[in-house]
Design an enzyme around this catalytic site. Structure first.
Site, PDB file in Angstrom:
ATOM      1  N   ARG A  56       0.836  -1.196   0.000  1.00 40.50           N
ATOM      2  CA  ARG A  56       0.000   0.000   0.000  1.00 40.50           C
ATOM      3  C   ARG A  56       0.873   1.249   0.000  1.00 40.50           C
ATOM      4  O   ARG A  56       1.742   1.397   0.855  1.00 40.50           O
ATOM      5  CB  ARG A  56      -0.916   0.008   1.229  1.00 40.50           C
ATOM      6  CG  ARG A  56      -1.929  -1.132   1.245  1.00 40.50           C
ATOM      7  CD  ARG A  56      -2.749  -1.137   2.511  1.00 40.50           C
ATOM      8  NE  ARG A  56      -1.946  -1.476   3.673  1.00 40.50           N
ATOM      9  CZ  ARG A  56      -2.410  -1.537   4.916  1.00 40.50           C
ATOM     10  NH1 ARG A  56      -3.679  -1.263   5.160  1.00 40.50           N
ATOM     11  NH2 ARG A  56      -1.626  -1.871   5.907  1.00 40.50           N
ATOM     12  N   ASP A  58       1.058   5.348   0.489  1.00 34.42           N
ATOM     13  CA  ASP A  58       0.329   6.347   1.264  1.00 34.42           C
ATOM     14  C   ASP A  58      -0.181   7.482   0.377  1.00 34.42           C
ATOM     15  O   ASP A  58       0.186   7.597  -0.794  1.00 34.42           O
ATOM     16  CB  ASP A  58       1.236   6.932   2.348  1.00 34.42           C
ATOM     17  CG  ASP A  58       1.453   5.974   3.504  1.00 34.42           C
ATOM     18  OD1 ASP A  58       0.637   5.054   3.680  1.00 34.42           O
ATOM     19  OD2 ASP A  58       2.459   6.136   4.228  1.00 34.42           O
ATOM     20  N   TYR A 116      12.521   1.334  -4.549  1.00 38.01           N
ATOM     21  CA  TYR A 116      11.883   2.629  -4.314  1.00 38.01           C
ATOM     22  C   TYR A 116      12.848   3.741  -4.703  1.00 38.01           C
ATOM     23  O   TYR A 116      14.065   3.614  -4.541  1.00 38.01           O
ATOM     24  CB  TYR A 116      11.511   2.808  -2.832  1.00 38.01           C
ATOM     25  CG  TYR A 116      10.251   2.107  -2.404  1.00 38.01           C
ATOM     26  CD1 TYR A 116       9.011   2.708  -2.550  1.00 38.01           C
ATOM     27  CD2 TYR A 116      10.304   0.848  -1.829  1.00 38.01           C
ATOM     28  CE1 TYR A 116       7.852   2.069  -2.134  1.00 38.01           C
ATOM     29  CE2 TYR A 116       9.152   0.195  -1.411  1.00 38.01           C
ATOM     30  CZ  TYR A 116       7.932   0.818  -1.570  1.00 38.01           C
ATOM     31  OH  TYR A 116       6.776   0.177  -1.164  1.00 38.01           O
ATOM     32  N   ARG A 203      10.954   6.573   3.781  1.00 40.02           N
ATOM     33  CA  ARG A 203      10.785   7.991   4.116  1.00 40.02           C
ATOM     34  C   ARG A 203      11.535   8.368   5.395  1.00 40.02           C
ATOM     35  O   ARG A 203      12.086   9.472   5.496  1.00 40.02           O
ATOM     36  CB  ARG A 203       9.288   8.323   4.241  1.00 40.02           C
ATOM     37  CG  ARG A 203       8.572   8.328   2.900  1.00 40.02           C
ATOM     38  CD  ARG A 203       7.063   8.382   3.053  1.00 40.02           C
ATOM     39  NE  ARG A 203       6.632   9.566   3.772  1.00 40.02           N
ATOM     40  CZ  ARG A 203       5.381   9.766   4.187  1.00 40.02           C
ATOM     41  NH1 ARG A 203       4.439   8.847   3.932  1.00 40.02           N
ATOM     42  NH2 ARG A 203       5.065  10.863   4.839  1.00 40.02           N
TER      43      ARG A 203
END
Length: 250
Positions: A56, A58, A116, A203
């Protein structure tokens, strides 16, 4: 009543700009990537479709190649799904590929790894054209210090210090294969490759690297935070708009 056709599994590769969505996951009150796709697929195939994704993302996070799959019983040809879906989808979502998959294929559990990317706009003055595609950091960043820091994170470690609350992960041990930092002009691109990532892990790590780049932390603090296994010692989280799910590896 006609007997139901045997189930078929379809694998979708999807790109999207997450700015206008409350993340991937379906929500009752807010617009989501999953909800948008499921509604369209359900209408197209005349049955309730539920998508399962590799993970998932965000609110505000983007994807270059999110992977999702679904079961259906219709005779609709998989080869036409891309064309039909993309004709009806909004401009910020596109299905790159639709292909038949084994019934036991699972976008998350079948994955061997993920890549990522995180984009930082390091120009002195904020560029409004990049406002929803990168994190603007106006302070000069010491990129060499950031490159020194990431060496401590490569390999298999317990990344408990880099996990946000709310994660359902059974273990905080992950393997990072590489972290590449590409500096070109005012743009700094971080590329994280690994076998999996905890909730907000990229992050949080990015925020720590920015603190190191600002020389408010040392490269050795990357190791200190890793070994502490204490989230409260790394309280920063980079904003969502610079994050991209680049690839899911199978």
């Amino acid at each position: 009543m006609k007997p139901r056709k045997p189930p078929r599994r379809v694998k979708l590769t999807i790109a999207y700009q997450g700015t206008q969505y409350q993340g991937w996951q379906r929500q009752k009150r807010f617009k989501s990537i999953q909800g948008t796709l499921e509604k369209l697929l359900s209408n197209l195939l005349s049955e309730k479709i539920e998508l399962t994704a590799s993970g998932r993302t965000d609110a505000g996070v983007h994807a270059k190649a999110q992977v999702a799959s679904f079961l259906h019983h219709s005779s609709f040809p998989t080869g036409r799904l891309c064309y039909v879906l993309n004709y009806h989808l909004p401009e910020d979502i596109i299905v790159i590929k639709a292909e038949d998959a084994a019934l036991d294929f699972h976008p998350r559990y079948s994955a061997q790894g993920k890549i990522y990317e995180y984009r930082i706009d390091n120009a002195p003055v904020r560029d409004p054209q990049k406002a929803f595609q990168a994190w603007h950091v106006s302070d000069p960043l010491n990129v060499e210090a950031m490159r020194e820091a990431v060496k401590y994170w490569v390999g298999e470690h317990d990344f408990a210090s880099f996990k946000s609350q709310g994660s359902s992960a059974k273990t905080t041990v992950r393997r990072i294969d590489s972290i590449e930092i590409i500096h070109s002009g005012a743009e700094i691109l971080l590329i994280f490759r690994g076998n999996g990532f905890l909730y907000n892990m990229v992050r949080i790590m990015t925020a720590v690297l920015v603190m190191i780049g600002k020389e408010k932390l040392s490269p050795e603090d990357a190791l200190r935070l890793l070994e502490a296994k204490d989230r409260t010692l790394a309280p920063w989280t980079a904003p969502p708009q610079g994050l991209y799910l680049s690839e899911v590896i199978y």
